[in-house]
Design an enzyme around this catalytic site. Sequence first.
Site, PDB file in Angstrom:
ATOM      1  N   HIS A 153      -2.227   7.221   7.220  1.00  0.00           N
ATOM      2  CA  HIS A 153      -1.236   8.106   6.570  1.00  0.00           C
ATOM      3  C   HIS A 153      -1.891   9.401   6.111  1.00  0.00           C
ATOM      4  CE1 HIS A 153       2.597   6.099   6.309  1.00  0.00           C
ATOM      5  NE2 HIS A 153       2.091   5.007   5.794  1.00  0.00           N
ATOM      6  N   GLY A 158       0.848  -1.179   0.000  1.00  0.00           N
ATOM      7  CA  GLY A 158       0.000   0.000   0.000  1.00  0.00           C
ATOM      8  C   GLY A 158       0.882   1.226   0.000  1.00  0.00           C
ATOM      9  N   GLN A 214       3.052   9.914   1.526  1.00  0.00           N
ATOM     10  CA  GLN A 214       4.400   9.335   1.578  1.00  0.00           C
ATOM     11  C   GLN A 214       5.274   9.807   0.410  1.00  0.00           C
ATOM     12  OE1 GLN A 214       2.524   5.255   2.233  1.00  0.00           O
ATOM     13  NE2 GLN A 214       4.498   5.024   3.248  1.00  0.00           N
ATOM     14  N   CYS A 261       6.466  -0.160   7.363  1.00  0.00           N
ATOM     15  CA  CYS A 261       6.051   0.976   6.540  1.00  0.00           C
ATOM     16  C   CYS A 261       7.247   1.478   5.738  1.00  0.00           C
ATOM     17  CB  CYS A 261       5.537   2.088   7.454  1.00  0.00           C
ATOM     18  SG  CYS A 261       4.990   3.543   6.569  1.00  0.00           S
ATOM     19  N   LEU A 262       7.007   1.787   4.458  1.00  0.00           N
ATOM     20  CA  LEU A 262       8.098   2.279   3.607  1.00  0.00           C
ATOM     21  C   LEU A 262       8.648   3.610   4.122  1.00  0.00           C
ATOM     22  CD1 LEU A 262       6.588   1.459   0.085  1.00  0.00           C
ATOM     23  CD2 LEU A 262       8.424   0.232   1.250  1.00  0.00           C
ATOM     24  N   HIS A 293      -4.148   1.263   7.678  1.00  0.00           N
ATOM     25  CA  HIS A 293      -2.800   1.844   7.729  1.00  0.00           C
ATOM     26  C   HIS A 293      -2.695   3.027   6.747  1.00  0.00           C
ATOM     27  CE1 HIS A 293       1.778   1.175   7.907  1.00  0.00           C
ATOM     28  NE2 HIS A 293       1.636   2.001   6.895  1.00  0.00           N
ATOM     29  N   GLU A 294      -3.208   2.853   5.524  1.00  0.00           N
ATOM     30  CA  GLU A 294      -3.086   3.915   4.507  1.00  0.00           C
ATOM     31  C   GLU A 294      -3.969   5.124   4.852  1.00  0.00           C
ATOM     32  OE1 GLU A 294      -0.622   3.688   2.627  1.00  0.00           O
ATOM     33  OE2 GLU A 294      -0.310   1.558   3.030  1.00  0.00           O
TER      34      GLU A 294
END
Length: 164
Positions: A142, A48, A53, A96-97, A138-139
């Site tokens: 963000h 995702g 991000q 997470c990236l 999670h997204e």
Amino acid sequence: MILPILTEPNPLLHKQAKPIADARIISAEMKKLATDLIETMRAKDGVGLAATQAGRLEQICVVAVDLEKQEKREIVLINPRWEKIGLRKETDDEGCLSVPEIFGKVKRYKKIRVFAKNLLGNNLEFVAEDLLARIIQHEVDHLNGILFTEKAKGLHKIDKSAGK
Ligand code: ZN
């Protein structure tokens, strides 16, 4: 185009993303952003990715829905929100990236109903469970400027050089 991904510490990761107006949803620019987000997510082996991000504070994220299948498929969620279905929560590992090499256990709702728009400006509504529900929660976090590290327990660093 693969976009550079912001990593902690970065104040943009903690900002609320703006809702996207209908006229902009169907613009070529938005389609390009969605395509770039998908390409970037795939290149970085993510499941995702939120526009936040990539330093774009707009409410759009992409989610891989192929998870264990060969054929690659993604959904684009614009102005997404969700509500829980049932009270059941599950705890599982997340990474997470934007917080490289850090993992921790996060409690999330197991089953949710998701509301969003797609790139055509149409309303989407669907039920997500388990891993897909986790990724979407999670997204959406963000897009609200929240990182999983603010919710996780047992945060720990994994040394990439040691192999996975
Ligand atoms: Zn993340």
